[in-house]
Scaffold this motif. Structure first.
Motif: not given
Ligand code: GLA
Length: 395
Positions: A29, A35-36, A38, A176, A179, A228
């Motif tokens: 995806r 971003e960051h 979820d 989160g 994805d 992360y």
């Molecule tokens: C990774 C995580 C997602 C999300 C993104 C940042 O892809 O797997 O859940 O937190 O980073 O948006």
């Protein structure tokens, strides 16, 4: 059947001396905005893409799982009733790549599903660690294969959550739901507007006459997982500290940018920067979705640039190479927006470009990036795609 399906099918036959029963396709995806957020109950705007994991699979007796990761030229065997120890049949630790399919088996088991054994070969053209969700694609692909071999059906949102739990608790990355959700729900030609709190979602039309272009900086950072997890802890700390003043607050979704300006004084500077990114990014997604509904590509693009600046300065997950890609893109004709996509710490940018300028943009970005950084960027147009699927091969 396309060439890649034939390849993975032939690989399966070569490894296991029998034809597979199932062929699976599971996309990566690209996240356009959000971003960051979820893991903060926020709003996201991702799309599944036409880069994917391809699997060929068949049943195996006695709960045996025999996996071939074709791109790595590695094979591993383990049992579905001995997942806790994360060991293969010889008692060696499972290699990192095998933790993802094993995490799905573990999480399905935790959810009460009886798992059959399986044999599988898989290959992927989603670059690993590039922010395009190669892991969720493996997870959802294996969940669908196990479902097809098992005697049960799982609704797709539940399946996405089962995969997420495996990644959180078995692999140990506190990601989160974005994805796995996107991989399971993708729609050709559309982005997805997803509320990670209510789990409501709807398709979002991409702006007409534009192209989505991915640019891979070629840089991967090894500490990305611990960084992360640290960002997630920073957000949790912000919530705990803000709750002293706002007792009803449950997550950063519950506070507006204006309220944060009033109460942010109670947060340490780093935590404040993280919270400010999250709160304003959620507001940007809201505006961006409105912009998409009125086909306003310029506003959408401006929000992408703003999102990147926030990830760079407040969330501090960008790299010099990603910043260079965005700065160069901004100067090229036809570029409407650009930002890093995915977790950051290396990986890719996503660019919204007027369709008529797409080919010149690709050339221009590659040329100037090489001049400035000495690195070659892979830059290509991507298509928003349908979600993961598995089909039986007529025998
Ligand atoms: C990774 C995580 C997602 C999300 C993104 C940042 O892809 O797997 O859940 O937190 O980073 O948006």
């Amino acid at each position: 059947m396309n060439l890649n399906d034939m390849n993975v099918q032939a690989l399966y036959e070569a490894h296991f001396d029998a034809p597979p029963e199932l062929l699976g396709w599971s996309p990566g995806r690209v996240n356009l905005l959000g971003e960051h957020v979820d893991y903060n109950d926020g709003l996201v705007l991702p799309a599944a893409i036409n880069r994917a994991v391809r699997l060929a699979a068949g049943p195996a007796p006695d709960g045996m799982v025999d996996l071939v990761a074709q791109d790595l030229n590695e094979q591993v065997t383990f049992r579905v009733d001995q997942l806790e120890a994360k060991l293969d049949l010889e008692g060696r630790p499972l290699p990192k790549w095998a933790l993802y399919p094993a995490s799905v088996a573990w999480s399905l088991g935790q959810a009460g599903y009886a798992l059959p054994g399986l044999k599988a070969v898989y290959t992927s053209d989603i670059p690993i660690g590039a922010g395009l969700s190669s892991s969720a694609a493996v997870e959802v692909g294996f969940a669908l294969v196990w479902q097809a071999l098992g005697d049960w059906q799982i609704e797709r949102m539940r399946m996405a959550r089962i995969c997420q739990r495996g990644e959180n608790e078995y692999v140990g990355v506190a990601s989160g739901l974005m994805d796995q959700f996107t991989c399971a729900h993708g729609i050709a030609g559309q982005a997805l507007f997803f509320d990670t709190r209510s789990l409501d979602w709807q398709p979002a039309p991409l702006p007409p006459n534009t192209a989505l272009i991915i640019a891979d900086s070629g840089v991967r950072r090894s500490l990305a997982e611990s960084e992360y997890n640290q960002r997630r802890k920073d957000c949790e700390q912000a919530v705990v500290l803000l709750q002293e003043h706002l007792p009803d607050l449950r997550s950063l979704r519950d506070i507006s940018p204006i309220e944060l300006a009033a109460f942010g004084i109670h947060l340490p500077p780093v935590v404040h920067r993280r919270a400010e990114h999250v709160v304003k990014e959620i507001a940007r997604v809201q505006s961006a979705f409105s912009a998409l509904k009125r086909a306003d590509a310029r506003t959408f693009g401006a929000l992408m640039f703003a999102g990147h600046a926030s990830l760079r300065d407040l969330y501090e997950v960008s790299t010099p190479e990603l910043d260079a890609l965005v700065d160069i893109a901004r100067e090229l004709p036809g570029c409407l927006g650009a930002r890093l996509t995915g977790a950051g710490f290396g990986g890719c940018t996503v660019n919204l470009v007027e369709a008529a300028s797409a080919q010149d943009f690709i050339q221009g970005l590659q040329t100037v990036y090489l001049e400035r950084t000495g690195r070659a960027a892979k830059v290509y147009v991507c298509q928003a795609s349908s979600g993961a699927s598995v089909r039986e091969i007529a025998g």
